[in-house]
Design an enzyme around this catalytic site. Structure first.
Site, PDB file in Angstrom:
ATOM      1  N   GLY A  12       0.825  -1.193   0.000  1.00  0.00           N
ATOM      2  CA  GLY A  12       0.000   0.000   0.000  1.00  0.00           C
ATOM      3  C   GLY A  12       0.864   1.249   0.000  1.00  0.00           C
ATOM      4  O   GLY A  12       2.050   1.203   0.336  1.00  0.00           O
ATOM      5  N   ASP A 121       6.573  -5.186   5.749  1.00  0.00           N
ATOM      6  CA  ASP A 121       7.174  -6.483   6.044  1.00  0.00           C
ATOM      7  C   ASP A 121       6.975  -7.473   4.908  1.00  0.00           C
ATOM      8  O   ASP A 121       7.867  -8.245   4.559  1.00  0.00           O
ATOM      9  CB  ASP A 121       6.614  -7.044   7.353  1.00  0.00           C
ATOM     10  CG  ASP A 121       5.105  -7.242   7.310  1.00  0.00           C
ATOM     11  OD1 ASP A 121       4.648  -8.392   7.314  1.00  0.00           O
ATOM     12  OD2 ASP A 121       4.368  -6.228   7.276  1.00  0.00           O
ATOM     13  N   ASP A 151       1.109   2.024   9.401  1.00  0.00           N
ATOM     14  CA  ASP A 151       0.708   1.385  10.652  1.00  0.00           C
ATOM     15  C   ASP A 151       1.817   1.418  11.701  1.00  0.00           C
ATOM     16  O   ASP A 151       1.550   1.214  12.882  1.00  0.00           O
ATOM     17  CB  ASP A 151       0.333  -0.088  10.412  1.00  0.00           C
ATOM     18  CG  ASP A 151      -0.904  -0.250   9.560  1.00  0.00           C
ATOM     19  OD1 ASP A 151      -1.608   0.752   9.340  1.00  0.00           O
ATOM     20  OD2 ASP A 151      -1.158  -1.375   9.097  1.00  0.00           O
ATOM     21  N   MET A 194      -7.042   4.051   8.873  1.00  0.00           N
ATOM     22  CA  MET A 194      -6.508   2.835   8.261  1.00  0.00           C
ATOM     23  C   MET A 194      -5.543   2.142   9.210  1.00  0.00           C
ATOM     24  O   MET A 194      -4.764   2.777   9.903  1.00  0.00           O
ATOM     25  CB  MET A 194      -5.801   3.209   6.952  1.00  0.00           C
ATOM     26  CG  MET A 194      -5.477   2.041   6.057  1.00  0.00           C
ATOM     27  SD  MET A 194      -4.828   2.621   4.447  1.00  0.00           S
ATOM     28  CE  MET A 194      -6.359   2.819   3.524  1.00  0.00           C
ATOM     29  N   GLU A 266      -9.549   0.748  11.823  1.00  0.00           N
ATOM     30  CA  GLU A 266     -10.371  -0.189  11.062  1.00  0.00           C
ATOM     31  C   GLU A 266     -10.104  -1.640  11.462  1.00  0.00           C
ATOM     32  O   GLU A 266     -10.873  -2.528  11.129  1.00  0.00           O
ATOM     33  CB  GLU A 266     -10.160  -0.008   9.561  1.00  0.00           C
ATOM     34  CG  GLU A 266      -8.791  -0.349   9.049  1.00  0.00           C
ATOM     35  CD  GLU A 266      -8.681  -0.198   7.541  1.00  0.00           C
ATOM     36  OE1 GLU A 266      -9.709   0.011   6.874  1.00  0.00           O
ATOM     37  OE2 GLU A 266      -7.552  -0.287   7.025  1.00  0.00           O
ATOM     38  N   TYR A 323      -6.893   6.845   2.613  1.00  0.00           N
ATOM     39  CA  TYR A 323      -6.347   7.165   1.296  1.00  0.00           C
ATOM     40  C   TYR A 323      -5.878   8.619   1.227  1.00  0.00           C
ATOM     41  O   TYR A 323      -4.942   8.937   0.494  1.00  0.00           O
ATOM     42  CB  TYR A 323      -7.381   6.860   0.211  1.00  0.00           C
ATOM     43  CG  TYR A 323      -7.677   5.382   0.131  1.00  0.00           C
ATOM     44  CD1 TYR A 323      -6.705   4.491  -0.323  1.00  0.00           C
ATOM     45  CD2 TYR A 323      -8.892   4.857   0.560  1.00  0.00           C
ATOM     46  CE1 TYR A 323      -6.946   3.127  -0.353  1.00  0.00           C
ATOM     47  CE2 TYR A 323      -9.153   3.494   0.521  1.00  0.00           C
ATOM     48  CZ  TYR A 323      -8.177   2.627   0.062  1.00  0.00           C
ATOM     49  OH  TYR A 323      -8.412   1.271   0.039  1.00  0.00           O
TER      50      TYR A 323
END
Length: 407
Positions: A12, A121, A151, A194, A266, A323
């Site tokens: 992403g 990762d 994250d 996210m 989320e 996004y």
């Protein structure tokens, strides 16, 4: 001797890809201008297809311009080279083809000595699989990765590239979205942040937003009241969520203030959502790495429905900042870290040292090259972290019990 270097970005988006690519190109141009540079388009997908871009003198001269933009100019994809069935299904390799061999053959054909992967990762462990395959075949390839994920959940890396910017951008998003709080009476706004299993970004976004609140002036006499703009709840996967208890607490806030603002990861409570969907006979979609596609199960809408009934809300609005946040250009803090790690990545590549560059939490946060076999995803956010404990205390939310998170 290194003669040719290739770059790819994968997974992403995060607010570091464009900048990292630009700063890697700049560094090679400074210290090893004779080295040929190429970039594979759309990550491992482009590697399999043999689609690459030559890094020309024009690109080298303007490489720093990439630090001003988000996204990735060379494109991303989610490809797992050891998942042959998925790649055949997607038409990226023919039936019976070993994707690792196909990728390795392409690198050999292209004469690549060093591969820089900019990703999370999954991206970097896939690169390690590729390097190991080539080593078995007697071909030397040095793979040096940079840790990208909003994250901030790569083990054992303290700070992933782009995460700081994503939190800052999530705050900017919330500033506009929460302005909607009096577009209806008894309004509930869910800001869905996210994040799969790690709550760091949600917590950091809430903290950044509250810092913005601290710097504002308010005029309650005309309805410009901080209480209406406040964060009233923060839910992360690492903390147990008692829906009924929280509904009671939030209903009291709704009755008093007139609206409620929730920051929701989320990934929080996603097991409840999946269980409900599967009980109804619905299939839960997963990606090539086996991760649940969170956008297909829509946790925010599920929580919105739960709270609407329990709180007696007249209107519930769910807005996702992911996004918006992940495609932003890197901020000053991220740029400083990206620059430091890109310089180290080039140094490691030219000396033949493979691994992922980053701040090693298991070695006193030392910045160095971390072996691929130590890299893993799903680092849990520590909900006992002082700044998070303080945040919950300040908004009046009880400290949750630790939850068991499946990574």
């Amino acid at each position: 001797m290194v003669a040719k270097v290739a770059f790819l970005t994968a997974g992403g988006f995060a607010p570091c890809l464009s900048a990292a690519l630009g700063l890697l190109i700049r560094r090679y141009t400074e210290v090893a201008p004779e080295v040929e540079l190429i970039a594979y388009e759309y990550g491992y997908q482009g590697l399999l297809a043999g689609q690459s871009i030559e890094i020309t003198d024009e690109v080298r001269a303007g490489a720093e311009l990439l630090t001003e933009y988000g996204g990735s100019p060379i494109g991303n994809s989610r490809v797992k080279l050891t998942n042959a069935a998925d790649l055949v299904k997607r038409g990226l390799v023919a039936e019976g083809t070993d994707p690792l061999r196909a990728a390795a053959d392409r690198l050999i054909t292209d004469g690549v000595d060093v591969l820089h992967t900019i990703g999370g990762d999954d991206t970097n462990t896939t690169a390690a699989d590729l390097a190991a395959f080539l080593a078995k075949e007697g071909h030397q390839l040095t793979v040096v990765g940079l840790p990208k994920t909003i994250d901030n959940d790569v083990i054992p890396i303290k700070q992933s590239l782009g995460a700081w910017t994503a939190a800052e951008q999530g705050s900017r998003f919330a500033q506009n979205i929460i302005a909607e709080h009096n577009s209806a009476s008894r309004m509930v706004i869910i800001h869905e942040v996210m994040g799969r299993n790690c709550g760091w970004l949600t917590a950091a976004t809430a903290q950044a937003y509250r810092s913005w609140l601290d710097g504002r002036e308010w005029l309650p006499a005309i309805g410009l009241d901080r209480n209406e703009w406040e964060v009233h709840a923060v839910y992360v996967p690492e903390g147990e969520l008692d829906l009924d208890a929280e509904a009671t607490r939030l209903r009291a806030i709704l009755d008093e203030v007139g609206n409620v603002n929730i920051f929701l990861s989320e990934g929080a409570g996603v097991d409840k959502v999946i269980a409900e969907l599967e009980a109804d006979g619905e299939e839960v979609a997963r990606d090539a790495f086996g991760h649940v596609k969170l956008d297909t199960i829509n946790p925010g809408a599920w929580f919105g429905k739960q709270f609407a009934a329990r709180l007696g809300a007249e209107k519930v609005m769910v807005q996702k900042s992911g996004y918006f946040s992940r495609s932003a250009p890197a901020n000053a803090a991220d740029l400083a870290l990206i620059s430091q790690l890109c310089d180290l990545a080039v140094e490691a590549a030219l000396s033949g040292e493979p691994g992922v560059v980053g701040q090693d939490e298991e070695d006193g946060d030392r910045v160095g090259v971390i072996a691929f076999d130590r890299i893993a995803g799903g680092k849990a956010f520590d909900i006992t972290t002082d700044w998070y404990v303080d945040l919950l205390d300040q908004i009046g939310q009880p400290q949750p019990k630790p939850a068991v998170v499946q990574h």
